[in-house]
Design an enzyme around this catalytic site. Structure first.
Site, short mmCIF file in Angstrom:
data_model
loop_
_atom_site.label_atom_id
_atom_site.label_comp_id
_atom_site.label_asym_id
_atom_site.label_seq_id
_atom_site.Cartn_x
_atom_site.Cartn_y
_atom_site.Cartn_z
N THR A 1 -0.22 -4.14 15.58
CA THR A 1 -1.42 -3.34 15.33
C THR A 1 -1.17 -1.89 15.70
O THR A 1 -0.25 -1.56 16.45
CB THR A 1 -2.62 -3.86 16.15
OG1 THR A 1 -2.32 -3.69 17.53
CG2 THR A 1 -2.92 -5.31 15.84
N LYS B 1 -0.37 2.56 -7.40
CA LYS B 1 0.15 3.27 -8.57
C LYS B 1 0.14 2.37 -9.80
O LYS B 1 0.89 2.57 -10.73
CB LYS B 1 1.56 3.79 -8.29
CG LYS B 1 1.56 4.84 -7.19
CD LYS B 1 2.92 5.44 -6.98
CE LYS B 1 2.82 6.51 -5.90
NZ LYS B 1 4.10 7.08 -5.57
N ASP C 1 0.85 -1.18 0.00
CA ASP C 1 0.00 0.00 0.00
C ASP C 1 0.89 1.24 0.00
O ASP C 1 2.05 1.18 0.45
CB ASP C 1 -0.88 0.03 1.25
CG ASP C 1 -1.92 -1.07 1.28
OD1 ASP C 1 -2.19 -1.67 0.22
OD2 ASP C 1 -2.49 -1.31 2.37
#
Length: 135
Positions: A123, A62, A40
């Site tokens: 996390t 992209k 990402d």
């Protein structure tokens, strides 16, 4: 003459809060041995630095694909790279998003006959707690 079929593996992994020091040991080991990484755009550069320079690294946002078709394109790239025999990491900005989306991704990989493993990252809550200091 029979040719051997190469088999790779896909690792679905969360990047957590962006601090490489907070990643589980297994996540760091997998990143350091990755041959293909699809990530990402919000994955931190610090985490991407763990990937070997020889690896093919692509920011999936992209790819020039419309948002509605992005996941299908990512799935196709993961499957193709694994079938070529590569160790592939799908690196998400946080932990794999929702259990429904994770189930969908793992189902696509399973249907394609691709070996995969989910490796949870640190996390955001753990990252936030780790960044806290006492006075």
């Amino acid at each position: 003459m029979q040719t051997l079929k190469m088999r790779g593996k896909v690792y679905l992994m969360g990047a957590g809060a962006g601090d490489a020091d907070l990643l589980p040991v297994k996540a760091v080991r997998v990143l350091r041995s990755a041959e293909v990484v699809l990530h990402d755009d919000t994955v931190s550069p610090e985490i991407l630095e763990l990937v070997p320079a020889s690896a093919q690294v692509r920011n999936v946002h992209k790819l020039g694909v419309l948002e509605g078709h992005l996941q299908k394109k990512i799935d196709l790239l993961l499957i193709a790279a694994a079938r070529e025999g590569h160790e592939v990491v799908r690196l998400k900005a946080d932990h794999p998003r929702s259990s429904a989306q994770l189930n969908e991704e793992t189902e696509v990989l399973a249907q394609a006959g691709v070996d995969f493993e989910v490796i949870p990252g640190a996390t955001s809550a753990v990252g936030a707690a780790a960044g806290a200091t006492s006075r």
